[in-house]
Design a protein around this motif. Sequence first.
Motif, PDB file in Angstrom:
ATOM      1  N   LEU A 183      33.810  37.195  22.945  1.00 10.86           N
ATOM      2  CA  LEU A 183      33.672  38.110  24.079  1.00 10.86           C
ATOM      3  C   LEU A 183      33.357  37.263  25.304  1.00 10.86           C
ATOM      4  CD1 LEU A 183      33.677  41.262  24.549  1.00 10.86           C
ATOM      5  CD2 LEU A 183      31.183  41.073  24.646  1.00 10.86           C
ATOM      6  N   LEU A 184      34.269  37.258  26.271  1.00 14.62           N
ATOM      7  CA  LEU A 184      34.128  36.435  27.466  1.00 14.62           C
ATOM      8  C   LEU A 184      34.032  37.331  28.691  1.00 14.62           C
ATOM      9  CD1 LEU A 184      36.876  33.742  26.750  1.00 14.62           C
ATOM     10  CD2 LEU A 184      34.453  33.653  26.128  1.00 14.62           C
ATOM     11  N   TRP A 185      33.218  36.920  29.670  1.00 13.44           N
ATOM     12  CA  TRP A 185      33.125  37.695  30.898  1.00 13.44           C
ATOM     13  C   TRP A 185      33.052  36.744  32.090  1.00 13.44           C
ATOM     14  CZ3 TRP A 185      28.977  37.713  34.405  1.00 13.44           C
ATOM     15  CH2 TRP A 185      27.829  37.035  33.982  1.00 13.44           C
ATOM     16  N   SER A 186      33.466  37.261  33.232  1.00 16.06           N
ATOM     17  CA  SER A 186      33.400  36.489  34.473  1.00 16.06           C
ATOM     18  C   SER A 186      33.154  37.445  35.626  1.00 16.06           C
ATOM     19  CB  SER A 186      34.698  35.704  34.699  1.00 16.06           C
ATOM     20  OG  SER A 186      35.803  36.587  34.837  1.00 16.06           O
ATOM     21  N   ALA A 187      32.493  36.930  36.661  1.00 12.65           N
ATOM     22  CA  ALA A 187      32.244  37.707  37.874  1.00 12.65           C
ATOM     23  C   ALA A 187      32.506  36.782  39.058  1.00 12.65           C
ATOM     24  CB  ALA A 187      30.811  38.231  37.897  1.00 12.65           C
ATOM     25  N   ASP A 188      33.634  36.975  39.712  1.00 10.86           N
ATOM     26  CA  ASP A 188      34.046  36.124  40.825  1.00 10.86           C
ATOM     27  C   ASP A 188      33.798  36.858  42.135  1.00 10.86           C
ATOM     28  OD1 ASP A 188      35.009  34.116  39.055  1.00 10.86           O
ATOM     29  OD2 ASP A 188      36.836  35.296  38.757  1.00 10.86           O
ATOM     30  N   VAL A 189      33.022  36.226  43.017  1.00 13.36           N
ATOM     31  CA  VAL A 189      32.641  36.854  44.285  1.00 13.36           C
ATOM     32  C   VAL A 189      33.236  36.054  45.436  1.00 13.36           C
ATOM     33  CG1 VAL A 189      30.729  37.738  45.653  1.00 13.36           C
ATOM     34  CG2 VAL A 189      30.466  37.497  43.182  1.00 13.36           C
ATOM     35  N   ALA A 190      33.913  36.741  46.339  1.00 13.98           N
ATOM     36  CA  ALA A 190      34.487  36.102  47.523  1.00 13.98           C
ATOM     37  C   ALA A 190      33.464  36.070  48.650  1.00 13.98           C
ATOM     38  CB  ALA A 190      35.745  36.844  47.967  1.00 13.98           C
ATOM     39  N   THR A 191      33.743  35.285  49.681  1.00 13.34           N
ATOM     40  CA  THR A 191      32.806  35.164  50.801  1.00 13.34           C
ATOM     41  C   THR A 191      32.635  36.478  51.556  1.00 13.34           C
ATOM     42  OG1 THR A 191      34.625  34.359  52.189  1.00 13.34           O
ATOM     43  CG2 THR A 191      33.238  32.705  51.104  1.00 13.34           C
ATOM     44  N   THR A 198      35.477  40.790  35.039  1.00 14.25           N
ATOM     45  CA  THR A 198      36.420  40.903  33.931  1.00 14.25           C
ATOM     46  C   THR A 198      35.719  40.611  32.608  1.00 14.25           C
ATOM     47  OG1 THR A 198      38.194  40.116  35.380  1.00 14.25           O
ATOM     48  CG2 THR A 198      38.631  40.104  33.015  1.00 14.25           C
ATOM     49  N   VAL A 199      36.050  41.398  31.596  1.00 13.30           N
ATOM     50  CA  VAL A 199      35.566  41.158  30.238  1.00 13.30           C
ATOM     51  C   VAL A 199      36.778  41.116  29.324  1.00 13.30           C
ATOM     52  CG1 VAL A 199      34.163  42.001  28.315  1.00 13.30           C
ATOM     53  CG2 VAL A 199      33.377  42.327  30.676  1.00 13.30           C
ATOM     54  N   ARG A 200      36.858  40.074  28.493  1.00 15.70           N
ATOM     55  CA  ARG A 200      37.968  39.929  27.556  1.00 15.70           C
ATOM     56  C   ARG A 200      37.435  39.821  26.136  1.00 15.70           C
ATOM     57  NH1 ARG A 200      41.278  35.046  28.653  1.00 15.70           N
ATOM     58  NH2 ARG A 200      39.298  34.090  29.242  1.00 15.70           N
ATOM     59  N   ASP A 212      38.134  45.446  33.700  1.00 15.22           N
ATOM     60  CA  ASP A 212      38.740  44.744  34.837  1.00 15.22           C
ATOM     61  C   ASP A 212      38.392  45.519  36.091  1.00 15.22           C
ATOM     62  OD1 ASP A 212      40.147  42.981  36.368  1.00 15.22           O
ATOM     63  OD2 ASP A 212      42.137  43.655  35.726  1.00 15.22           O
ATOM     64  N   ASP A 213      37.273  45.190  36.711  1.00 12.42           N
ATOM     65  CA  ASP A 213      36.748  45.915  37.878  1.00 12.42           C
ATOM     66  C   ASP A 213      36.996  45.127  39.149  1.00 12.42           C
ATOM     67  OD1 ASP A 213      35.704  47.773  36.063  1.00 12.42           O
ATOM     68  OD2 ASP A 213      33.710  46.851  36.058  1.00 12.42           O
ATOM     69  N   THR A 214      37.544  45.782  40.144  1.00 15.53           N
ATOM     70  CA  THR A 214      37.755  45.165  41.451  1.00 15.53           C
ATOM     71  C   THR A 214      36.950  45.935  42.489  1.00 15.53           C
ATOM     72  OG1 THR A 214      39.998  44.467  40.865  1.00 15.53           O
ATOM     73  CG2 THR A 214      39.450  44.549  43.206  1.00 15.53           C
ATOM     74  N   VAL A 215      36.097  45.235  43.202  1.00 13.80           N
ATOM     75  CA  VAL A 215      35.285  45.845  44.251  1.00 13.80           C
ATOM     76  C   VAL A 215      35.718  45.250  45.592  1.00 13.80           C
ATOM     77  CG1 VAL A 215      32.945  46.204  45.138  1.00 13.80           C
ATOM     78  CG2 VAL A 215      33.355  46.146  42.672  1.00 13.80           C
ATOM     79  N   ARG A 216      36.108  46.111  46.498  1.00 12.84           N
ATOM     80  CA  ARG A 216      36.563  45.663  47.803  1.00 12.84           C
ATOM     81  C   ARG A 216      35.389  45.254  48.689  1.00 12.84           C
ATOM     82  NH1 ARG A 216      39.799  50.791  49.661  1.00 12.84           N
ATOM     83  NH2 ARG A 216      37.879  51.663  48.795  1.00 12.84           N
ATOM     84  N   ALA A 217      35.665  44.453  49.704  1.00 16.03           N
ATOM     85  CA  ALA A 217      34.639  44.065  50.677  1.00 16.03           C
ATOM     86  C   ALA A 217      34.110  45.307  51.385  1.00 16.03           C
ATOM     87  CB  ALA A 217      35.221  43.087  51.692  1.00 16.03           C
TER      88      ALA A 217
END
Length: 219
Positions: A183-191, A198-200, A212-217
């Motif tokens: 079980l892998l997860w990542s949380a990538d945050v832009a400036t 994402t969880v796989r 697979d969650d996308t949060v807008r600025a």
Amino acid sequence: MRARLALLALAAAALVAAKPPLRFQPDPSSVIAAEIAFNRLAQEKGQSTAFAETAADDAVMFVPQKVLAKEWLKKQANPAASVRWSTSVVYVSCDGNLAASTGNWTRPDGSVGYYSTIWRRGKKGRWLWIMDHGDTLTSARAAPEFLSGKVATCKRGPQGDAPPPPPAPSKKGDAPPPPDESLLWSADVATDGSRQVTVRMWTGAAYETVIDDTVRAGS
């Protein structure tokens, strides 16, 4: 006599040192129970208090940039009424030490949204969250009729399809054990504050993206 007692003491210490690490079954129901208790604690003691009491020391959240949760929560007062949430599905790693949950939340003003939380086994097997995030929605996601739990397939280990050996016990309390990679997860945050969570989950043949969650600025 004293020498014999000393030898017995050394033998007892060696047995304690040789005690195998705790093993946990990959049990989605235990994560569901932790979610229910977490929500109840928020209603009884306050939202910020509940988040702080159930967080691991290295837990992160987004405001919208990533922050250490406990440090940030220390400065936050409890709102007059807490958000309420309900879990839809839980995913658990093969070794039972990592989990992801996702579901819907509702604020006292009636606004709705979703959340996703990553959980890790802490001391004595207690589930503690290590990442929590969510976003608002114009309408709630469709909730399943029944809450479900899924367990990742064990990754191929050194002995064919046998699961990997259990991780050694940590000496740092809630420090993460070596992952079993099921079980892998990542949380990538832009400036600009936007982020992708994402969880796989390993299915036995490939990784399936289960969250697979996308949060807008500005959200």
